[in-house]
Design an enzyme around this catalytic site. Structure first.
Site, PDB file in Angstrom:
ATOM      1  N   LYS A   1       0.836  -1.197   0.000  1.00 28.80           N
ATOM      2  CA  LYS A   1       0.000   0.000   0.000  1.00 28.80           C
ATOM      3  C   LYS A   1       0.878   1.258   0.000  1.00 28.80           C
ATOM      4  O   LYS A   1       1.955   1.244   0.612  1.00 28.80           O
ATOM      5  CB  LYS A   1      -0.845  -0.037   1.280  1.00 28.80           C
TER       6      LYS A   1
ATOM      7  N   ASP B   1      -1.746  -0.158  -4.214  1.00 33.04           N
ATOM      8  CA  ASP B   1      -3.133   0.271  -3.975  1.00 33.04           C
ATOM      9  C   ASP B   1      -4.029  -0.129  -5.144  1.00 33.04           C
ATOM     10  O   ASP B   1      -5.179  -0.483  -4.965  1.00 33.04           O
ATOM     11  CB  ASP B   1      -3.212   1.788  -3.786  1.00 33.04           C
TER      12      ASP B   1
END
Ligand code: SF4
Length: 254
Positions: free
Chosen positions: A9, A128
């Protein structure tokens, strides 16, 4: 050659992990290439004394002709690590994933790997979005092994799950497999249990466990990895041992 893609992420510390691993491999005498595949283009900052490198996408936008030499789109950082950043499109326009693919095609046409003959190639990739573009390193045979960086935070584990699923979806036509998880500790409550449970449910190993360390921030302020700053520190030794393990296992089937 060890070809690793490090996904996670945004903001989880992928670039810190990747650049410290690159420095650790270099410290062990390996010839390393690090390719940042994040539009932020700051993956290699701490290998280059805190200086940003001009991304390949910027070069292609600003020049009429393709670069003639790898030196025009790369720089050599700590330990001889060859640093490259793909960069991204003009903000708000274009597709970042296509930029990654265009950069990879260009590097291949320029014979980067034949010319440089690296022992280790590290791709630092935003996790992401795992659209076709960001999955390029695992889809096209560039990376053989994927490391997923996560903490025990919910959104980091959510992204980690998406990355794991994406690699599995490409399993039949991809060369890449998930090697395991790097736990980058944020010291959230129950962190170790949460990440262990996440890994166990998916049959993944935790290959690296990076404690929270003020030394990382301290040396990043100076534009350095901890391995460069002081390889004797306990946190530097964690990265060096992880690099040793990954190198030792490089030919072992996952
Ligand atoms: S989500 Fe992926 S494919 Fe879509 S525009 Fe962004 S980078 Fe490109």
């Amino acid at each position: 050659m060890l070809k690793l893609a490090i996904y996670g992420k945004g903001g989880i510390g992928k670039s810190t992990m990747t650049s410290n691993l690159a420095a650790a491999f270099a410290y062990l005498g390996k010839k390393v290439i690090q390719i940042g595949c994040d539009p932020k283009a700051d993956s290699t900052l701490n290998l280059l004394g805190g200086e940003l490198l001009e991304p390949v996408m910027n070069y292609l936008r600003e020049h009429d002709d393709d670069p003639q030499a790898i030196e025009e789109i790369s720089r050599v950082g700590y330990g001889g690590v060859l640093c490259i950043e793909t960069g991204g499109p003009t903000p708000g326009l274009g597709c970042a994933g296509r930029g990654i693919i265009a950069t990879f095609d260009l590097l291949e046409d320029m014979g980067l790997f034949e010319q440089y003959e690296p022992d280790v190639v590290l791709y630092d990739v935003l996790g992401d979005v795992v659209c076709g573009g960001f999955a390029a390193p695992i889809r096209e045979g560039y990376a053989a092994q994927v490391l997923i960086v996560t903490s025990g935070e919910k959104m980091a584990l959510y992204a980690a799950n998406n990355i794991n699923t994406a690699v599995k979806n490409f399993a039949d036509r991809s060369y890449a497999k998930v090697k395991g998880i790097i736990l980058n500790r944020r010291n959230v409550p129950g962190e170790e249990e949460k990440v262990r449970a996440f890994a166990a449910e998916r049959g993944l190993a935790i290959v690296g466990d990076i404690p929270r360390s003020d030394d990382i921030n301290r040396f990043e302020e100076e534009g350095k990895t901890v391995v460069e700053g002081n390889p004797e520190l306990p946190i530097s030794q964690v990265f060096i041992q992880l690099a040793q393990t990954l190198w030792k296992d490089k030919d072992t089937a996952i």
